[in-house]
Scaffold this motif. Structure first.
Motif, PDB file in Angstrom:
ATOM      1  N   UNK A 158       0.792  -1.218   0.000  1.00 57.65           N
ATOM      2  CA  UNK A 158       0.000   0.000   0.000  1.00 57.65           C
ATOM      3  C   UNK A 158       0.822   1.265   0.000  1.00 57.65           C
ATOM      4  N   UNK A 159       1.718   1.402  -0.996  1.00 54.59           N
ATOM      5  CA  UNK A 159       2.548   2.603  -1.086  1.00 54.59           C
ATOM      6  C   UNK A 159       1.752   3.766  -1.654  1.00 54.59           C
ATOM      7  N   UNK A 160       2.269   4.966  -1.413  1.00 52.71           N
ATOM      8  CA  UNK A 160       1.717   6.146  -2.067  1.00 52.71           C
ATOM      9  C   UNK A 160       2.162   6.181  -3.521  1.00 52.71           C
ATOM     10  N   UNK A 161       1.273   6.639  -4.398  1.00 53.16           N
ATOM     11  CA  UNK A 161       1.653   7.101  -5.725  1.00 53.16           C
ATOM     12  C   UNK A 161       1.329   8.600  -5.760  1.00 53.16           C
ATOM     13  N   UNK A 162       1.378   9.185  -6.927  1.00 55.14           N
ATOM     14  CA  UNK A 162       1.063  10.614  -7.023  1.00 55.14           C
ATOM     15  C   UNK A 162      -0.337  10.912  -6.494  1.00 55.14           C
TER      16      UNK A 162
END
Length: 470
Positions: A158-162
Motif C-alpha cells: 500500500x505505497x503512495x503514488x502521485x
C-alpha cells in the motif's frame, strides 16, 4: 446526467482535461459527442495532480517570498498551518466531487456517459450495457497512471503514488520518496514544508530530462529545506511492519518511514480498453501521427490524445493535442483537404519542439524546447549562454538575495532560440515569453527589439541577448 443514445458523431473515452477539450471542440463545430468517464469528470489534473499539488506547494512559496524581503520578513511570526493548507487543497480538488465539471460539460452540449468504456470494434465503444457507435471518430484520452518500480514487495504494502501524495489527509512523520522526477521533487518539497521528515532515493541527479543546472538548483533547495537527498542509491526490498514501512537499500542500509511514495515514472492506462479488438496490444502506448490519429489502425477513425500517446505527458500539451485532433476530425467529417504542415490547427508540432513545463519547487524551474545536450544530439550547431537572474534589477527588488539562473540555447545556423531554462522564484511566469520565441522562431536580431519593461525580472531577456553578443 444524460442517458446515452446509441450513435454520436464522436465518442471520447476519458473525461479529463484532454477529453473535455476534444469533446467541446467538436461540439462547438456542430458535431455531437459523448464523453465516457469511469471516475471523476475533470480527470487526474483536477483531483490528483496539477491543481491539488500546486495548492499544496503554493503556501510554502508564499511564505518563502515573504521571508525574502526585509520588512515583510519581520512580519512572519509563525510556520505553515498544515490543517489549513490541506483544507485549502481540498477546496481546489472540489472535495473530489465533479458536479461542477459535469454541469459544465452538459451545458456545453456534451453527453456525459458514466462507466468504463471499452472498444469492441471499429467505431464501437461499450459502456456497461450500452453500445455506443461513432459516425466519424473515437478519441482515446485515458491518460496515464503511476508505474511501480521493480522493488520486492512494493506492490503488496500500500505505497503512495502521485494520487495519495496529493490527496492525503494527514502529514506523515517520515516520508521516503523513490524517484527524482517532477512528482518526486514537488511532493518532497510540499510534505517537507508541512513538517514531514523526507528522504529521497534517486539513481542519479534530480530532474534528469532538464538542463543539469535545474536539478542542481532544486537539489540545493530541497537540502536547505531539510530533505535528505540520496543519489546513486536504490531500494531493493520494502515491507510494512506494524504500520511502519521498512526500506532496504542496495548498500545494505535500511530506512524506516510512515509512508513510501513511488514516483518513478508513468504507464499508459490502456490495459482494459479493448485495444485487442482493433489489433492493438493492451497496456501499450498508442503511436499517432501529427493529427493524433492512431497509425496502426486502418480506416482513420481512431485517435489518441494526451498522455496515452506518450508525446508529451503534461496537461497543457494534452489539451493542445485535443484541440488539434478535434480540428482534424471536424475537417475530415466535412470532407476537407487536410495538408499536414506546421502551424495549421489540425497539426501538432509543439509537443515535439516547444514543450513548456514548470516545476513548482523552491526554487522553481521553468523550461521550454531542447536542452543544450538534446540540441547537439539532434545535429544542430548551437551556442548556449547563461546569466544570473539575481543580477537583474527587478530580481533584486523581488528578493534581497535572488538565487537563479537563465540559460538560452541558440541554433546559430538559423539565429533562433531552440531552448530556454530558468531557475529561481516565480520563473514559471517568465516561460511563456520563451515559448513564444521558440515556437515563433523569432530571429535574435528581431527579438532584440522586444524591449523588456524596467525594473522587471523579464529584463533577463535583454541580459541574455547582451551576453550572446547583441
Amino acid at each position: 446526467m444524460s442517458e446515452p443514445s446509441h450513435q454520436y458523431d464522436v465518442i471520447v473515452v476519458g473525461g479529463g482535461p484532454t477529453g473535455e477539450n476534444a469533446a467541446a471542440r467538436v461540439v462547438e463545430a456542430g458535431l455531437s459527442a459523448a464523453m465516457v468517464e469511469s471516475e471523476l469528470v475533470g480527470g487526474e489534473c483536477s483531483y490528483w495532480a496539477c491543481m491539488p499539488s500546486k495548492a499544496l506547494l503554493r503556501p510554502a512559496a508564499a511564505l518563502a517570498d515573504a521571508k525574502a524581503v526585509a520588512g515583510s520578513r519581520e512580519a512572519v511570526t509563525g510556520t505553515l498551518d498544515a490543517a489549513a493548507v490541506l483544507a485549502r487543497r481540498d477546496d481546489f480538488a472540489t472535495h473530489w466531487k465533479d458536479d461542477g465539471q459535469v454541469a459544465w460539460a452538459e451545458g456545453a452540449g456534451i453527453t456525459v456517459v458514466r462507466g468504463h468504456g471499452r472498444l469492441t470494434g471499429e467505431k464501437q465503444v461499450t459502456v456497461g450495457e450500452a453500445e455506443l457507435t461513432a459516425a466519424h471518430a473515437v478519441v482515446l484520452c485515458t491518460g496515464s497512471d503511476a508505474a511501480l518500480p521493480a522493488i520486492e514487495g512494493i506492490a503488496d504494502i500500500g505505497v503512495w503514488t502521485s494520487r495519495e501524495a496529493t490527496s492525503a489527509q494527514a502529514v506523515p512523520g517520515r516520508l521516503v520518496v523513490i524517484g527524482g522526477g517532477v512528482v518526486g521533487c514537488e511532493m518532497a518539497a510540499a510534505w517537507s514544508a508541512l513538517g514531514s521528515q523526507v528522504t529521497m532515493l534517486v539513481r542519479s541527479g534530480l530532474l534528469g530530462g532538464l538542463e543539469p543546472l535545474a536539478g542542481k538548483a532544486v537539489q540545493a533547495g530541497l537540502k536547505a529545506a531539510g530533505v535528505d537527498v540520496r543519489s546513486g542509491v536504490q531500494a531493493t526490498d520494502v515491507v510494512r511492519e506494524a504500520g511502519m514501512v521498512v526500506v532496504t537499500l542496495d548498500n545494505g542500509q535500511t530506512l524506516e518511514c510512515d509512508e513510501l511514495l513511488a514516483a518513478a515514472g508513468r504507464r499508459p492506462k490502456t490495459d482494459d480498453l479493448g485495444l485487442e479488438t482493433v489489433g492493438l496490444r493492451p497496456g501499450s502506448w498508442l503511436d499517432v501521427d501529427d493529427t493524433c490519429q492512431v497509425t496502426a489502425v486502418d480506416g482513420g477513425w481512431l485517435y489518441a490524445a494526451g498522455d496515452v500517446n506518450h508525446r508529451a505527458l503534461l496537461t497543457h500539451m494534452g489539451k493542445y493535442q485535443a484541440r488539434v485532433c478535434a480540428a482534424a476530425i471536424v475537417a475530415r467529417a466535412q470532407k476537407q483537404e487536410l495538408p499536414i504542415k506546421p502551424y495549421v490547427p489540425w497539426t501538432a508540432t509543439a509537443d515535439r519542439t516547444a514543450v513548456p513545463q514548470i516545476v513548482f519547487t523552491h526554487p522553481e524551474v521553468a523550461a521550454v524546447g531542447m536542452t543544450e545536450r538534446q540540441a547537439r544530439a539532434a545535429g544542430l550547431r548551437v551556442r548556449a549562454v547563461e546569466y544570473p537572474i539575481g543580477r537583474v534589477a527587478g530580481a533584486s527588488l523581488y528578493a534581497d538575495s535572488y538565487d537563479g539562473t537563465a540559460k538560452m540555447v541558440v541554433d546559430i545556423t538559423r539565429d533562433v532560440i531552440v531552448g530556454v531554462t530558468l531557475t529561481g522564484p516565480n520563473v514559471g511566469e517568465l516561460i511563456h515569453a520563451a515559448t513564444v520565441a521558440v515556437v515563433g522562431e523569432v530571429p535574435l536580431s528581431r527579438l532584440w527589439h522586444a524591449v523588456p519593461s524596467y525594473p522587471a525580472v523579464s529584463e533577463i531577456w535583454l541580459r541574455l541577448l547582451e551576453t550572446y553578443g547583441l
